[in-house]
Scaffold this motif. Sequence first.
Motif, mmCIF file in Angstrom:
data_model
loop_
_atom_site.group_PDB
_atom_site.id
_atom_site.type_symbol
_atom_site.label_atom_id
_atom_site.label_comp_id
_atom_site.label_asym_id
_atom_site.label_seq_id
_atom_site.Cartn_x
_atom_site.Cartn_y
_atom_site.Cartn_z
ATOM 1 N N HIS A 205 15.210 2.112 12.540
ATOM 2 C CA HIS A 205 14.582 1.413 13.662
ATOM 3 C C HIS A 205 13.335 0.649 13.253
ATOM 4 C CE1 HIS A 205 16.735 4.913 15.602
ATOM 5 N NE2 HIS A 205 17.334 3.862 16.113
ATOM 6 N N PHE A 206 13.077 0.589 11.952
ATOM 7 C CA PHE A 206 11.958 -0.197 11.436
ATOM 8 C C PHE A 206 12.517 -1.325 10.574
ATOM 9 C CE2 PHE A 206 12.808 3.156 8.415
ATOM 10 C CZ PHE A 206 12.673 2.561 7.167
ATOM 11 N N ALA A 207 11.693 -2.308 10.293
ATOM 12 C CA ALA A 207 12.153 -3.512 9.595
ATOM 13 C C ALA A 207 12.354 -3.238 8.105
ATOM 14 C CB ALA A 207 11.158 -4.641 9.793
ATOM 15 N N LYS A 208 13.558 -3.502 7.627
ATOM 16 C CA LYS A 208 13.870 -3.377 6.204
ATOM 17 C C LYS A 208 14.276 -4.753 5.665
ATOM 18 C CE LYS A 208 15.711 0.370 4.606
ATOM 19 N NZ LYS A 208 16.683 1.452 4.277
ATOM 20 N N ARG A 209 14.055 -4.953 4.382
ATOM 21 C CA ARG A 209 14.290 -6.278 3.806
ATOM 22 C C ARG A 209 15.706 -6.473 3.297
ATOM 23 N NH1 ARG A 209 8.712 -7.592 0.363
ATOM 24 N NH2 ARG A 209 7.274 -7.485 2.144
ATOM 25 N N ASN A 210 16.408 -5.384 2.975
ATOM 26 C CA ASN A 210 17.736 -5.567 2.391
ATOM 27 C C ASN A 210 18.746 -6.016 3.454
ATOM 28 O OD1 ASN A 210 17.599 -3.015 3.629
ATOM 29 N ND2 ASN A 210 19.308 -2.255 2.407
ATOM 30 N N LYS A 211 19.930 -6.361 3.011
ATOM 31 C CA LYS A 211 20.939 -6.940 3.906
ATOM 32 C C LYS A 211 21.426 -5.949 4.968
ATOM 33 C CE LYS A 211 21.455 -11.039 1.939
ATOM 34 N NZ LYS A 211 21.275 -12.327 2.640
ATOM 35 N N GLY A 212 21.627 -4.690 4.575
ATOM 36 C CA GLY A 212 22.078 -3.689 5.531
ATOM 37 C C GLY A 212 23.586 -3.663 5.692
ATOM 38 N N VAL A 213 24.044 -2.827 6.635
ATOM 39 C CA VAL A 213 25.469 -2.622 6.886
ATOM 40 C C VAL A 213 25.964 -3.661 7.892
ATOM 41 C CG1 VAL A 213 27.211 -1.008 7.735
ATOM 42 C CG2 VAL A 213 25.251 -0.157 6.414
ATOM 43 N N LEU A 214 27.091 -4.254 7.606
ATOM 44 C CA LEU A 214 27.673 -5.241 8.507
ATOM 45 C C LEU A 214 28.311 -4.543 9.699
ATOM 46 C CD1 LEU A 214 28.028 -8.381 8.374
ATOM 47 C CD2 LEU A 214 30.379 -7.927 7.646
ATOM 48 N N MET A 215 28.010 -5.006 10.897
ATOM 49 C CA MET A 215 28.645 -4.445 12.092
ATOM 50 C C MET A 215 30.017 -5.094 12.293
ATOM 51 S SD MET A 215 25.590 -4.334 14.921
ATOM 52 C CE MET A 215 23.898 -4.581 14.381
ATOM 53 N N LEU A 216 31.001 -4.234 12.556
ATOM 54 C CA LEU A 216 32.359 -4.715 12.803
ATOM 55 C C LEU A 216 32.888 -4.103 14.099
ATOM 56 C CD1 LEU A 216 33.889 -4.367 9.207
ATOM 57 C CD2 LEU A 216 33.075 -6.457 10.328
ATOM 58 N N PRO A 217 33.767 -4.806 14.809
ATOM 59 C CA PRO A 217 34.340 -4.248 16.037
ATOM 60 C C PRO A 217 34.996 -2.897 15.772
ATOM 61 C CG PRO A 217 34.889 -6.569 15.839
ATOM 62 C CD PRO A 217 34.254 -6.172 14.537
ATOM 63 N N GLY A 218 34.716 -1.934 16.654
ATOM 64 C CA GLY A 218 35.263 -0.600 16.511
ATOM 65 C C GLY A 218 34.277 0.404 15.943
ATOM 66 N N MET A 219 33.164 -0.062 15.392
ATOM 67 C CA MET A 219 32.126 0.865 14.952
ATOM 68 C C MET A 219 31.434 1.472 16.167
ATOM 69 S SD MET A 219 30.414 -1.261 11.777
ATOM 70 C CE MET A 219 29.166 -0.014 11.432
ATOM 71 N N VAL A 220 31.054 2.737 16.058
ATOM 72 C CA VAL A 220 30.331 3.427 17.129
ATOM 73 C C VAL A 220 29.147 4.149 16.498
ATOM 74 C CG1 VAL A 220 30.440 5.144 18.973
ATOM 75 C CG2 VAL A 220 32.449 3.750 18.458
ATOM 76 N N PHE A 221 27.957 3.918 17.054
ATOM 77 C CA PHE A 221 26.757 4.556 16.523
ATOM 78 C C PHE A 221 25.701 4.674 17.610
ATOM 79 C CE2 PHE A 221 26.821 0.030 15.221
ATOM 80 C CZ PHE A 221 25.723 -0.460 15.926
ATOM 81 N N THR A 222 24.660 5.438 17.297
ATOM 82 C CA THR A 222 23.542 5.569 18.232
ATOM 83 C C THR A 222 22.399 4.664 17.820
ATOM 84 O OG1 THR A 222 22.351 7.338 17.057
ATOM 85 C CG2 THR A 222 24.121 8.004 18.569
ATOM 86 N N ILE A 223 21.674 4.195 18.820
ATOM 87 C CA ILE A 223 20.360 3.593 18.619
ATOM 88 C C ILE A 223 19.393 4.490 19.373
ATOM 89 C CG2 ILE A 223 18.892 1.570 18.966
ATOM 90 C CD1 ILE A 223 21.360 -0.168 18.848
ATOM 91 N N GLU A 224 18.333 4.954 18.691
ATOM 92 C CA GLU A 224 17.456 5.956 19.295
ATOM 93 C C GLU A 224 16.037 5.887 18.723
ATOM 94 O OE1 GLU A 224 18.461 10.017 17.857
ATOM 95 O OE2 GLU A 224 20.311 9.110 17.090
ATOM 96 N N PRO A 225 15.367 4.750 18.934
ATOM 97 C CA PRO A 225 14.031 4.584 18.334
ATOM 98 C C PRO A 225 13.037 5.630 18.826
ATOM 99 C CG PRO A 225 14.448 2.890 19.984
ATOM 100 C CD PRO A 225 15.744 3.599 19.756
ATOM 101 N N MET A 226 12.310 6.206 17.883
ATOM 102 C CA MET A 226 11.243 7.161 18.171
ATOM 103 C C MET A 226 9.923 6.429 17.999
ATOM 104 S SD MET A 226 13.240 10.092 16.077
ATOM 105 C CE MET A 226 14.547 8.951 15.617
ATOM 106 N N ILE A 227 9.180 6.275 19.084
ATOM 107 C CA ILE A 227 7.982 5.444 19.108
ATOM 108 C C ILE A 227 6.753 6.338 19.280
ATOM 109 C CG2 ILE A 227 6.866 3.465 20.202
ATOM 110 C CD1 ILE A 227 9.643 2.889 18.936
ATOM 111 N N ASN A 228 5.801 6.213 18.360
ATOM 112 C CA ASN A 228 4.609 7.058 18.368
ATOM 113 C C ASN A 228 3.383 6.283 18.835
ATOM 114 O OD1 ASN A 228 6.227 9.014 17.271
ATOM 115 N ND2 ASN A 228 5.276 9.011 15.255
ATOM 116 N N ALA A 229 2.516 6.972 19.563
ATOM 117 C CA ALA A 229 1.257 6.363 19.997
ATOM 118 C C ALA A 229 0.274 6.241 18.843
ATOM 119 C CB ALA A 229 0.640 7.177 21.132
#
Length: 270
Positions: A205-229
């Motif tokens: 959930h933070f900014a990374k410089r590398n390319k990362g994993v390509l999203m394809l139809p049929g993938m299922v995952f969570t997004i769950e950012p933990m935000i600190n004060a």
Amino acid sequence: MLPKETEQIIDQYRSEGYIIPHPSLIKTPEQIEGIRESGKITTQILDLVEKEIKPGMTTAEVDKLVYDYTIAHNAIPAPLNYMGFPKSVCLSINDVVCHGIPDDKTVLKSGDIVNVDVSTILNGYFSDASRMFMIGNVSPSAKALVQTAKECLEIGTKQVRPFNSTNEIGRAIEPYANQRGYTVVRDLGGHGVGLKFHEDPHIDHFAKRNKGVLMLPGMVFTIEPMINAGGYSVKVAKDNWTVTTRDGSLSAQWEYTIAVTKDGYEILAQ
């Protein structure tokens, strides 16, 4: 079997340095329907908690609420006995970032902010979602944190579409959080889900410089950012589960289970 045109597009992204998900991570329509049905129960449980949670409840009472509803609907609480976790739900209060363990002694009080993280197994299919709840009279600063965490989730979700990188999720979330004076936890992230509790890919959930994993139809995952004060550093308690902010600042988190569709995304649990 992917269409030839899709395979050609994937080959092009592979040549550019993107990580291509293993075919086993692409769910069939039947599997996504199973996850969707599991997600309905997860969402219903969070709706129930929203109606019932209040000052004076113990965290064990919230856990029982989750357990009873799950079992009554012929499902299984995924956290229960998972790698030794002793309860049916993760309940994280104030400076607890995630994986808080319910007990009979901890009583919710006015002013608390609480993350309730529900994961359900139905007919072998897993879903996972969490919400923040504000107990009684909550300070303006705590309300702002909770609201920003929700906005971070929504901003990250809007990055989900075929042939986008999973890293675009964090690239959208972190600047938004930082502009509002908050930090994003780096030691924990989202994950694939559906046929297992935790699958690839890992979602930062933070900014990374590398390319990362390509999203394809049929993938299922969570997004769950933990935000600190405060700062983004965290520590793990002696119980080997409870994660807190290292500096004692408040933390907030919201979570969706999301499927990548042919033209965008579908929220399967929220």
